[in-house]
Design a protein around this motif. Structure first.
Motif, short mmCIF file in Angstrom:
data_model
loop_
_atom_site.label_atom_id
_atom_site.label_comp_id
_atom_site.label_asym_id
_atom_site.label_seq_id
_atom_site.Cartn_x
_atom_site.Cartn_y
_atom_site.Cartn_z
N VAL A 131 0.83 -1.21 0.00
CA VAL A 131 0.00 0.00 0.00
C VAL A 131 0.86 1.25 0.00
O VAL A 131 0.64 2.19 -0.78
N LEU A 132 1.87 1.30 0.88
CA LEU A 132 2.72 2.48 0.96
C LEU A 132 3.46 2.71 -0.36
O LEU A 132 3.63 3.85 -0.80
N GLY A 133 3.88 1.63 -0.98
CA GLY A 133 4.57 1.76 -2.26
C GLY A 133 3.68 2.35 -3.33
O GLY A 133 4.16 3.05 -4.23
N LEU A 170 8.24 2.50 -4.24
CA LEU A 170 9.00 1.82 -3.20
C LEU A 170 10.43 2.32 -3.08
O LEU A 170 10.94 2.54 -1.98
N ARG A 171 11.08 2.50 -4.19
CA ARG A 171 12.50 2.85 -4.16
C ARG A 171 12.68 4.35 -4.31
O ARG A 171 11.96 4.99 -5.06
N PRO A 172 13.68 4.92 -3.59
CA PRO A 172 14.56 4.24 -2.63
C PRO A 172 13.90 4.07 -1.27
O PRO A 172 13.11 4.90 -0.85
N TRP A 173 14.20 2.95 -0.60
CA TRP A 173 13.70 2.76 0.75
C TRP A 173 14.89 2.60 1.69
O TRP A 173 15.97 2.20 1.31
N GLU A 174 14.64 2.93 2.96
CA GLU A 174 15.62 2.68 4.02
C GLU A 174 14.85 2.57 5.33
O GLU A 174 13.85 3.28 5.54
N ILE A 213 10.45 5.68 2.39
CA ILE A 213 9.93 4.79 1.35
C ILE A 213 9.57 5.64 0.15
O ILE A 213 8.91 6.67 0.28
N GLY A 214 10.09 5.25 -1.01
CA GLY A 214 9.95 6.11 -2.17
C GLY A 214 10.58 7.46 -1.96
O GLY A 214 10.19 8.46 -2.57
#
Length: 331
Positions: A155-157, A162-166, A183-184
């Motif tokens: 959902v968050l993506g 999604l990228r970049p994520w940490e 996220i993103g």
């Protein structure tokens, strides 16, 4: 379509979603599974080899990620040239190998994370797109139970990419583990109830998902996985020439909270919202865009799970019920 459903636990939701397209059930042969098949007027099979030619197999069994047979059953169907929709969670390396099997057989394979296809979540994502047409998302604040962390990432993506994520180091307090990350590329605050009852893993969550995103103009919140969606325009009062707040400015005449959607009973969640979400996943089964996406979601989930650590084992009693009439009496 001619559809077979493997599994009769959570698979019951798929049985309701498939409806008249159902041509069989694959299970271990328990009395309950036999009853499910008999009530729907379809055969019960106990091995993939027994299943006749079908178009789609819905594999609703624990995957290899959870120590179950789901991944290998999915693989067996793909080798037979059957399209497969597999219930999450599935490890990225499993997804990659199953996608190769699907490509070799000329069929489709997809992972169903269910929750992004729920009507309230779709409403939340649609409004998030409206916000992003006007302004940048400044932050995401989310919370969930560890059992539904995988679909939360999906959902968050869909909000941020999604990228970049940490995912930063965690802090622990009470039943929740908290962390900060991105996220993103968007700042993320995440709280996870990283606990599980080993004999009753589907219960004892304080809630499933809650998500808040903020932009310059206000805050959008998914109050619960099953709605409603709340839009809270940002409070901002302009000032007059003397520096005093103008408390009747036009922008202040809008409601402080706009409620989108309505509350639903959990009976309707199980009987309507979840089967509808499965139906949407089946409709998207052949979408090639979902293949790389599924790999990315699973990879992010694996990395985040490693940061959170293993869930704590809990064995609480059945939760007490707060009388709703007493709550309503206050209002």
């Amino acid at each position: 379509m001619r559809v077979v459903v493997a599994g009769t636990s959570f698979g019951r939701v798929y049985l309701d979603a498939v409806g008249s397209d159902l041509v069989g059930i694959l299970a271990r042969g328990s009395a309950y599974s036999a009853e499910c098949a008999a009530s729907r007027g379809v055969p019960l099979y106990t091995s993939v080899d027994e299943v006749p030619d079908v178009d789609v197999a819905c594999v609703v069994l624990k995957s290899g990620a959870l120590g179950g047979p789901g991944t290998e059953i999915a693989r067996a169907f793909l080798k037979r040239g059957v399209h497969v929709l597999q219930e999450h969670p599935v490890h990225a390396d499993e997804i990659a190998s199953l996608l190769r099997e699907a490509r070799a057989a000329g069929v489709s394979y997809a992972v169903n994370t269910l929750y992004p296809n729920l009507s309230p979540v779709r409403r939340f994502l649609a409004v998030a797109q409206v916000l992003q047409r006007h302004q940048r998302i400044e932050f995401i604040d989310a919370a969930c139970n560890s059992q539904v962390l995988y679909p939360l990432i999906d959902v968050l993506g869909r909000i941020a990419g999604l990228r970049p994520w940490e995912f930063g180091p965690v802090s622990r307090g009470g039943p929740f583990v908290s962390l900060h990350g991105r996220i993103g590329g968007i700042p993320l605050t995440l709280r996870v109830q990283n606990e599980v009852h080993p004999e009753d893993p589907d219960n004892h969550s304080f809630f499933l998902h809650r998500i808040t995103i903020g932009c310059e103009g206000g805050v959008l919140e998914l109050a619960d996985t099953h709605g409603p969606v709340l839009w809270n325009p940002r409070l901002h009062s302009p000032r007059d020439s003397a520096g005093r707040l103008i408390m009747d400015a036009e922008r202040l005449s809008t409601p402080n909270v706009v409620v989108l959607g309505s509350a639903v009973s959990y009976v309707d969640v199980f009987a309507k919202l979840w089967p509808e979400a499965v139906s949407r996943a089946l409709a998207d089964l052949h979408d090639p865009a979902g293949r790389q996406w599924a790999l990315s979601v699973s990879t992010a989930w694996r990395e985040l799970s490693a940061v959170l650590g293993l869930p704590a084992l809990i064995r609480p009693a059945e939760p007490g019920v707060i009388p709703l009439d007493e709550i309503l009496a206050v209002s």
